[in-house]
Design a protein around this motif. Structure first.
Motif, PDB file in Angstrom:
ATOM      1  N   GLY A 158      22.221  28.992  39.110  1.00 62.27           N
ATOM      2  CA  GLY A 158      23.103  29.941  39.812  1.00 62.27           C
ATOM      3  C   GLY A 158      23.477  31.044  38.722  1.00 62.27           C
ATOM      4  N   HIS A 159      24.611  31.522  38.833  1.00 61.57           N
ATOM      5  CA  HIS A 159      25.298  32.435  37.872  1.00 61.57           C
ATOM      6  C   HIS A 159      26.714  32.007  37.582  1.00 61.57           C
ATOM      7  N   ASP A 160      27.327  32.558  36.296  1.00 59.85           N
ATOM      8  CA  ASP A 160      28.524  32.431  35.940  1.00 59.85           C
ATOM      9  C   ASP A 160      28.986  33.669  35.012  1.00 59.85           C
ATOM     10  N   LEU A 161      29.732  34.319  35.552  1.00 58.75           N
ATOM     11  CA  LEU A 161      30.561  35.343  35.018  1.00 58.75           C
ATOM     12  C   LEU A 161      32.060  35.451  34.514  1.00 58.75           C
ATOM     13  N   ARG A 162      32.388  36.181  33.528  1.00 57.96           N
ATOM     14  CA  ARG A 162      33.499  36.106  33.045  1.00 57.96           C
ATOM     15  C   ARG A 162      34.170  37.584  33.291  1.00 57.96           C
ATOM     16  N   LEU A 163      35.333  38.023  33.997  1.00 59.56           N
ATOM     17  CA  LEU A 163      35.639  39.378  33.918  1.00 59.56           C
ATOM     18  C   LEU A 163      36.332  39.820  32.571  1.00 59.56           C
ATOM     19  N   GLU A 164      35.880  40.865  32.180  1.00 59.95           N
ATOM     20  CA  GLU A 164      36.631  40.936  30.804  1.00 59.95           C
ATOM     21  C   GLU A 164      37.767  42.051  31.235  1.00 59.95           C
ATOM     22  N   ALA A 165      37.900  42.595  32.212  1.00 59.65           N
ATOM     23  CA  ALA A 165      39.111  43.629  32.271  1.00 59.65           C
ATOM     24  C   ALA A 165      38.877  44.225  33.855  1.00 59.65           C
ATOM     25  N   VAL A 166      40.191  44.380  34.296  1.00 60.65           N
ATOM     26  CA  VAL A 166      40.663  44.836  35.745  1.00 60.65           C
ATOM     27  C   VAL A 166      41.576  45.866  35.458  1.00 60.65           C
ATOM     28  N   ASP A 167      41.278  47.151  36.300  1.00 58.95           N
ATOM     29  CA  ASP A 167      42.182  48.303  36.415  1.00 58.95           C
ATOM     30  C   ASP A 167      42.565  48.693  34.946  1.00 58.95           C
ATOM     31  N   GLU A 168      41.559  48.723  34.039  1.00 62.44           N
ATOM     32  CA  GLU A 168      41.916  49.504  32.738  1.00 62.44           C
ATOM     33  C   GLU A 168      41.329  50.819  32.796  1.00 62.44           C
ATOM     34  N   PRO A 169      41.789  51.776  32.291  1.00 61.86           N
ATOM     35  CA  PRO A 169      41.571  53.333  32.288  1.00 61.86           C
ATOM     36  C   PRO A 169      39.995  53.270  31.631  1.00 61.86           C
ATOM     37  N   MET A 170      39.250  54.149  32.166  1.00 56.36           N
ATOM     38  CA  MET A 170      37.965  54.334  31.875  1.00 56.36           C
ATOM     39  C   MET A 170      37.555  55.716  31.730  1.00 56.36           C
TER      40      MET A 170
END
Length: 70
Positions: free
Chosen positions: A39-51
């Protein structure tokens, strides 16, 4: 696919985890079948940060750029 893996058995089920804040699938795992545990496993590094906007601009070919700049 079966030609390459004649004994292939599809997963009986999948474990799935969703991040409740974003709705993003962060984990899957096959249950049963030939590839049980994959399967897969991921980690969210950031949410709603300015880009910077440049990350979301599409590249235009030379012809389109010339037409736009007329």
């Amino acid at each position: 696919m079966r030609e390459r893996e004649p004994g292939l058995r599809h997963a009986e089920a999948h474990r799935v985890r969703l991040d409740v804040a974003t709705g993003v699938c962060v984990f899957t795992q096959e249950v049963g079948g030939t590839h049980a545990g994959n399967g897969h496993d991921l980690r969210l590094e950031a949410v709603d940060e300015p880009m910077p906007d440049e990350l979301f601009e599409t590249k235009r070919s030379g012809l389109l750029r010339r037409l736009r700049n007329r």
